[in-house]
Design an enzyme around this catalytic site. Structure first.
Site, PDB file in Angstrom:
ATOM      1  N   ASP A  45       0.827  -1.210   0.000  1.00 23.05           N
ATOM      2  CA  ASP A  45       0.000   0.000   0.000  1.00 23.05           C
ATOM      3  C   ASP A  45       0.860   1.259   0.000  1.00 23.05           C
ATOM      4  O   ASP A  45       0.380   2.341  -0.359  1.00 23.05           O
ATOM      5  CB  ASP A  45      -0.942  -0.007   1.205  1.00 23.05           C
ATOM      6  N   LYS A  60      -1.133  -5.210   3.998  1.00 23.10           N
ATOM      7  CA  LYS A  60      -2.218  -5.778   4.821  1.00 23.10           C
ATOM      8  C   LYS A  60      -1.689  -6.380   6.114  1.00 23.10           C
ATOM      9  O   LYS A  60      -0.653  -7.053   6.118  1.00 23.10           O
ATOM     10  CB  LYS A  60      -2.946  -6.836   3.972  1.00 23.10           C
TER      11      LYS A  60
HETATM   12  O1  MRU Z   1      -7.704  -3.252   2.959  1.00 26.09           O
HETATM   13  P1  MRU Z   1      -7.396  -3.628   1.533  1.00 26.09           P
HETATM   14  O2  MRU Z   1      -8.096  -4.860   1.102  1.00 26.09           O
HETATM   15  O3  MRU Z   1      -7.587  -2.454   0.597  1.00 26.09           O
HETATM   16  O4  MRU Z   1      -5.844  -3.955   1.562  1.00 26.09           O
HETATM   17  C1  MRU Z   1      -5.232  -4.352   0.374  1.00 26.09           C
HETATM   18  C2  MRU Z   1      -3.808  -4.717   0.518  1.00 26.09           C
HETATM   19  O5  MRU Z   1      -3.217  -4.621   1.571  1.00 26.09           O
HETATM   20  C3  MRU Z   1      -3.089  -5.137  -0.727  1.00 26.09           C
HETATM   21  O6  MRU Z   1      -2.092  -6.069  -0.430  1.00 26.09           O
HETATM   22  C4  MRU Z   1      -2.448  -3.902  -1.374  1.00 26.09           C
HETATM   23  O7  MRU Z   1      -3.365  -2.852  -1.468  1.00 26.09           O
HETATM   24  C5  MRU Z   1      -1.906  -4.197  -2.709  1.00 26.09           C
HETATM   25  S1  MRU Z   1      -3.199  -4.519  -3.879  1.00 26.09           S
HETATM   26  C6  MRU Z   1      -2.473  -4.706  -5.404  1.00 26.09           C
END
Ligand code: MRU
Length: 354
Positions: free
Chosen positions: A244, A255
């Protein structure tokens, strides 16, 4: 070994559709048992869809926000691009506030602002639409490039473990970490895919397993708590995850649960790969300690699938991202190339103008 990838076979899901009138988002709260599209007709509906996880995944929320700006532009009557920029700013701020951790959101909005500033007074609406389309198109292209770059690091027949959902659902298509896994399967490099269920929102169980099934790729689901045991068994050679936000020193926010996978991977001699487009790289943030980590409603921990599993009156702490220090990362893969054993110096070299 075949290096060409049949994208028609290995990329069947699209979470975001611009109809010309509305933004249609595959509602990820309802997957895998319903494939309903949520129609957003103004930017606040897009902000709500991002906040409530109807659309999720760092690149996808950036793309959705860009289209949210296009929708916001329909509600104003500005005569010049400068006037439009002023009038649209509150909507941009509300979109930006929808979720704090993924830098792709602020990055996409900054691109939309810049497109507006560069536009003519007659053409600013069209410029915004062109920019949103370009952000989406470039994300798909980046994912396909990263798929090949990342897969090349994996020895034929390897087992991989992934976390959360980093696939077509989280991007314009193909995915980041899941793009590497798709490319790896297509090339015979990935023999076995394990997906962690990713509590509490179950992106791995509900989304990744379903998405890979659409491509005919078998994924074996594991409880998050089974990851170290899996690594000890020798069945996986790589952990492959998305991001992220990637900081200037190579620290990675992703995550919740990613950090413990990185620790376990290092302990067991399993390699750890982070795959993300350059829009996830934030050279302005020096290290992971400076990243705002989103905390969501503790109620997400109080039940499963809408059924309460925890006694009333129990407190819960629900941070939904964590930071993996760069020292635990073996490779960062972006569309610009691979950074092995990332640190500040290598990141500056790879992203000089970021
Ligand atoms: O809370 P989320 O489902 O938006 O979290 C998503 C993640 O942590 C993904 O691993 C990250 O955004 C990369 S998606 C290509």
């Amino acid at each position: 070994m075949a290096t060409d990838i049949d994208y028609a076979r290995y990329d069947r899901v699209r979470p975001i559709h611009w109809t010309g009138e509305a933004l249609e988002l595959l509602d990820q709260r309802k997957l895998p048992f319903a494939t309903d599209y949520l129609s957003c007709r103004d930017s606040d509906e897009v902000a709500a869809a991002i906040r409530d996880l109807a659309v999720r995944g760092a690149p996808a929320i950036g793309i959705a926000a860009a289209w949210g700006v296009v929708l916001a532009a329909r509600d104003i009557d500005a005569g010049t691009a400068a006037e439009a920029a002023r009038e649209l700013e509150p909507a941009l701020q509300r979109l930006n506030a929808a979720r704090p951790t993924a830098v792709n959101l602020a990055w996409a909005l900054a691109r939309m602002r810049a497109a507006l500033l560069a536009a003519s007074d007659a053409g600013w609406r069209e410029a915004l639409e062109d920019e949103a389309r370009a952000i989406e198109r470039e994300d798909l292209a980046a994912n396909r490039t990263m798929g090949k770059l990342g897969a090349a690091l994996i020895a034929p027949g390897s087992g991989v473990l992934t976390h959360c959902n980093t696939g077509s659902l989280a991007t314009a298509g193909f995915g980041t970490a899941l793009g590497v896994i798709r490319a790896g399967v297509a090339q015979g490099r990935v023999g076995q895919v394990y997906a962690g269920e990713t509590r509490p929102w179950l992106q791995g169980a509900r989304l990744t397993a379903w998405e890979l099934q659409q491509d005919g790729i078998d994924a074996t689901l594991i409880a998050d708590a089974a990851a170290s045991h899996l690594m000890k068994s020798g069945k996986v050679q790589w952990v492959v995850v998305g991001a992220d936000r990637i900081c200037a020193n190579g620290d990675v926010a992703n995550k919740i649960g990613t950090y413990q996978l990185a620790i376990a991977a290092r302990h067991h001699g399993v390699k750890f790969m982070v795959v993300a487009p350059s829009s996830t790289v934030d050279m302005e943030t020096a290290c992971g300690d400076l990243i705002e980590i989103e905390e969501r409603d503790p109620a997400e921990l109080h039940g499963v699938g809408g059924s309460r599993t925890v006694a009333e009156g129990i407190g819960a702490w629900n941070p939904v991202f964590d930071v993996t220090p760069h020292t635990l990362v073996d490779a960062i893969v972006t569309e610009r190339g691979v950074v092995l054993d990332p640190d500040l110096e290598k990141m500056r070299e790879a992203f000089p103008s970021h």
